[in-house]
Design an enzyme around this catalytic site. Structure first.
Site, PDB file in Angstrom:
ATOM      1  N   CYS A  97       0.796  -1.238   0.000  1.00  0.00           N
ATOM      2  CA  CYS A  97       0.000   0.000   0.000  1.00  0.00           C
ATOM      3  C   CYS A  97       0.823   1.280   0.000  1.00  0.00           C
ATOM      4  O   CYS A  97       0.781   2.044  -0.956  1.00  0.00           O
ATOM      5  CB  CYS A  97      -0.934  -0.002   1.213  1.00  0.00           C
ATOM      6  SG  CYS A  97      -2.166  -1.302   1.138  1.00  0.00           S
TER       7      CYS A  97
HETATM    8  N1  LIG Z   1      -2.653  -6.336   1.624  1.00  0.00           N
HETATM    9  C1  LIG Z   1      -3.026  -5.243   2.239  1.00  0.00           C
HETATM   10  O1  LIG Z   1      -2.608  -4.959   3.366  1.00  0.00           O
HETATM   11  C2  LIG Z   1      -4.041  -4.289   1.628  1.00  0.00           C
HETATM   12  C3  LIG Z   1      -4.651  -3.341   2.454  1.00  0.00           C
HETATM   13  C4  LIG Z   1      -5.583  -2.478   1.934  1.00  0.00           C
HETATM   14  C5  LIG Z   1      -5.866  -2.535   0.564  1.00  0.00           C
HETATM   15  N2  LIG Z   1      -5.258  -3.428  -0.249  1.00  0.00           N
HETATM   16  C6  LIG Z   1      -5.628  -3.440  -1.660  1.00  0.00           C
HETATM   17  O2  LIG Z   1      -6.502  -4.537  -1.907  1.00  0.00           O
HETATM   18  C7  LIG Z   1      -6.272  -5.080  -3.207  1.00  0.00           C
HETATM   19  C8  LIG Z   1      -5.937  -6.549  -3.097  1.00  0.00           C
HETATM   20  O3  LIG Z   1      -4.732  -6.691  -2.366  1.00  0.00           O
HETATM   21  P1  LIG Z   1      -4.279  -8.038  -1.683  1.00  0.00           P
HETATM   22  O4  LIG Z   1      -3.192  -7.686  -0.754  1.00  0.00           O
HETATM   23  O5  LIG Z   1      -5.459  -8.805  -1.186  1.00  0.00           O
HETATM   24  O6  LIG Z   1      -3.670  -8.792  -2.967  1.00  0.00           O
HETATM   25  P2  LIG Z   1      -3.316 -10.348  -3.081  1.00  0.00           P
HETATM   26  O7  LIG Z   1      -2.313 -10.460  -4.161  1.00  0.00           O
HETATM   27  O8  LIG Z   1      -3.028 -10.914  -1.727  1.00  0.00           O
HETATM   28  O9  LIG Z   1      -4.686 -11.001  -3.571  1.00  0.00           O
HETATM   29  C9  LIG Z   1      -5.264 -10.742  -4.799  1.00  0.00           C
HETATM   30  C10 LIG Z   1      -5.898 -12.021  -5.324  1.00  0.00           C
HETATM   31  O10 LIG Z   1      -6.552 -11.701  -6.561  1.00  0.00           O
HETATM   32  C11 LIG Z   1      -6.370 -12.804  -7.424  1.00  0.00           C
HETATM   33  N3  LIG Z   1      -6.581 -12.354  -8.797  1.00  0.00           N
HETATM   34  C12 LIG Z   1      -5.736 -11.714  -9.628  1.00  0.00           C
HETATM   35  N4  LIG Z   1      -6.342 -11.456 -10.807  1.00  0.00           N
HETATM   36  C13 LIG Z   1      -7.598 -11.933 -10.706  1.00  0.00           C
HETATM   37  C14 LIG Z   1      -8.686 -11.968 -11.598  1.00  0.00           C
HETATM   38  N5  LIG Z   1      -8.623 -11.433 -12.803  1.00  0.00           N
HETATM   39  N6  LIG Z   1      -9.811 -12.564 -11.182  1.00  0.00           N
HETATM   40  C15 LIG Z   1      -9.907 -13.122  -9.937  1.00  0.00           C
HETATM   41  N7  LIG Z   1      -8.897 -13.112  -9.048  1.00  0.00           N
HETATM   42  C16 LIG Z   1      -7.754 -12.523  -9.431  1.00  0.00           C
HETATM   43  C17 LIG Z   1      -4.959 -13.274  -7.140  1.00  0.00           C
HETATM   44  O11 LIG Z   1      -4.781 -14.611  -7.579  1.00  0.00           O
HETATM   45  C18 LIG Z   1      -4.907 -13.131  -5.610  1.00  0.00           C
HETATM   46  O12 LIG Z   1      -5.316 -14.309  -4.961  1.00  0.00           O
HETATM   47  C19 LIG Z   1      -5.176  -4.219  -3.826  1.00  0.00           C
HETATM   48  O13 LIG Z   1      -5.747  -3.195  -4.568  1.00  0.00           O
HETATM   49  C20 LIG Z   1      -4.475  -3.648  -2.613  1.00  0.00           C
HETATM   50  O14 LIG Z   1      -3.835  -2.420  -2.908  1.00  0.00           O
HETATM   51  C21 LIG Z   1      -4.364  -4.328   0.268  1.00  0.00           C
END
Ligand SMILES: NC(=O)c1ccc[n+]([C@@H]2O[C@H](COP(=O)([O-])OP(=O)(O)OC[C@H]3O[C@@H](n4cnc5c(N)ncnc54)[C@H](O)[C@@H]3O)[C@@H](O)[C@H]2O)c1
Length: 438
Positions: free
Chosen positions: A278
């Site tokens: 982030c």
């Molecule tokens: N990790 C954090 O602490 C956090 C906190 C707040 C916001 N975010 C935001 O949340 C969002 C997700 O982050 P995350 O950390 O969960 O990512 P992550 O990589 O842990 O998870 C994302 C998932 O989406 C899947 N994916 C990718 N393309 C896809 C598609 N076309 N269809 C279906 N699934 C698909 C991936 O396989 C993965 O399992 C991002 O925008 C991130 O910036 C993350």
């Protein structure tokens, strides 16, 4: 019970009675905890992910996300409240769809919207009237109305009438035992007031507090303000650390003393650089968007520059500390203690440890690492395996603390190591000539 007369009322009734079929697209650090909260609230939840291995693991009742213990998760799978699939055609049976796919930056620091676009293209093939769609991925203001709305709207699908579209930023803080998905207030903004109302009603079923805002753009901007605020304040204290180093004063002591002011000050701490999914990334979504309007986001660029310099500063510190012992960095053994991007988590995305290790290797050092949460690591296209912490700390010419995991045995470290560079003030209460602080 009154009979529902509109699409909106029918959906509201399904949500209130918890018979709405909930879908979560993207089962990572954000999507999986969210899916579990709705299963816990009594909904049937279907998780959709493109990674077959993740889907298989989840359907076995095993969680790969640290904040979702397998012991808790398994019961939702066994009771049939949670199932996972790679097949997007299930969307036609779902009433709500949350999207939590990655939003990284391209090498050029431009937003990479390809994951959102790919997920929405698949979802749009199966949408029907009566569905609520909520984007949770962090993104630039305007994404939901400019990019998503045209992908979902059709002559038979009018937003705010036939289907409902919102943005709700995810604010989860992995590894935080006090604040998790359920008790972090959920900001939600819809394309129309009806969208906001239904989106708010949906979250209120599973989460403790919902904060409705007037539009998707406001909701998108809230997240960027929060993360930009952190990034810039960390940039400020990192610059202060560079100044204090020159003036030979302890930056940590200054911050702790300033934090005693009961108003108008909030402590931020310096470190080896920014990490995680982030803080180092999200502000550039904002600066990219504002650049299109001719506004340069100067605070963001400056903080990005200072924070990006910190790994170099850490490596200089190590080199100077070795120099004081008449040793060269080239050929020295440096052990990196902790490589996760922050304390007590198993995530190395954007971790400053990767930059520090790269720079150390470039200057000819032999580098090892240990981390109780991470076994292997890719540095400079090569895979490295975690080493025995006690052995390496004893043998290394210098140990550098990059991540201050609570589990580390710091007293033993100070006893055994020859030289320690502490970038996190983890050894705050220990006095020793061996310790060089940031
Ligand atoms: N990790 C954090 O602490 C956090 C906190 C707040 C916001 N975010 C935001 O949340 C969002 C997700 O982050 P995350 O950390 O969960 O990512 P992550 O990589 O842990 O998870 C994302 C998932 O989406 C899947 N994916 C990718 N393309 C896809 C598609 N076309 N269809 C279906 N699934 C698909 C991936 O396989 C993965 O399992 C991002 O925008 C991130 O910036 C993350």
């Amino acid at each position: 019970m009154p009979i529902a007369t509109t699409v909106a009322e029918a959906l509201q009734e399904k949500i209130k009675s918890r018979t709405a079929r909930v879908g979560v697209v993207g089962l990572g650090y954000v999507g999986l905890p969210l899916a579990v909260e709705f299963a816990r609230a009594g909904f049937h939840v279907t998780g959709i992910d493109v990674q077959e291995t993740k889907v298989t693991t989840l359907n076995r009742g095993e969680s790969y996300v640290q904040d979702v213990p397998t012991s808790v998760f398994k019961s939702h799978v066994e009771s049939g409240k949670f199932t996972a699939t790679t097949d997007f055609s299930v969307v036609k049976d779902l009433d709500t769809i949350n999207i939590a796919v990655p939003t990284p930056l391209r090498k050029t620091k431009d937003p990479d919207m390809s994951y959102i676009v790919a997920a929405c293209q698949e979802i749009a093939k199966y949408t029907r009237p009566g569905q609520l769609i909520i984007l949770e991925s962090t993104t630039y203001p305007g994404t939901t109305d400019e990019l998503l709305l045209p992908m979902f709207e059709r002559p038979d699908l009018v937003v705010g009438q036939d289907f409902f579209l919102c943005f709700s930023p995810e604010r989860v803080d992995p590894g935080n035992p006090k604040f998790q998905t359920i008790n972090i207030p959920k900001v939600v903004g819809g394309i129309t007031p009806a969208c906001t109302e239904i989106g708010s009603l949906f979250y209120a079923q599973a989460l403790e507090k919902v904060v409705p805002v007037s539009s998707t753009r406001v909701a998108e901007m809230v997240k960027l303000l929060e993360n930009t605020f952190r990034m810039i304040n960390i940039g400020l204290v990192n610059e202060l650390a560079l100044m204090c180093d020159q003036m030979d004063v302890n930056v940590w002591e200054i911050i702790d003393a300033a934090a005693t002011k009961p108003f108008g000050f909030m402590p931020f701490y310096p470190g080896p650089g920014l990490g995680g999914h982030c803080i180092p990334i999200d502000p550039f979504y904002l600066s990219w968007k504002t650049k299109q309007a001719g506004i340069e986001a100067r605070f963001i660029e400056l903080a990005g520059y200072i924070n990006g310099h910190m790994p170099h500063f850490v490596v200089d510190k190590i080199q100077n500390a070795l120099n004081d012992q008449s040793k060269a960095l080239r050929g020295s053994h440096i052990h990196v203690l902790g490589v996760a991007y922050k304390r007590d988590i198993d995530d190395v995305r954007e971790s400053p440890a990767l930059d520090v290790m790269h720079l150390l290797k470039k200057r000819g050092a032999r580098v090892t690492f240990s981390d109780p949460y991470i076994r292997t690591l890719r540095v400079d296209d090569g895979e490295m395996h975690g080493a025995d912490e006690k052995v390496e700390c004893r043998q290394a010419d210098c140990v550098v603390i990059i991540t201050d995991h609570v589990r580390f045995d710091y007293e033993n470290l100070v006893h055994e190591a020859r030289l320690i560079v502490d970038t996190r003030n983890a050894l705050k209460n220990i006095k020793s000539e061996k310790i060089v602080r940031l």
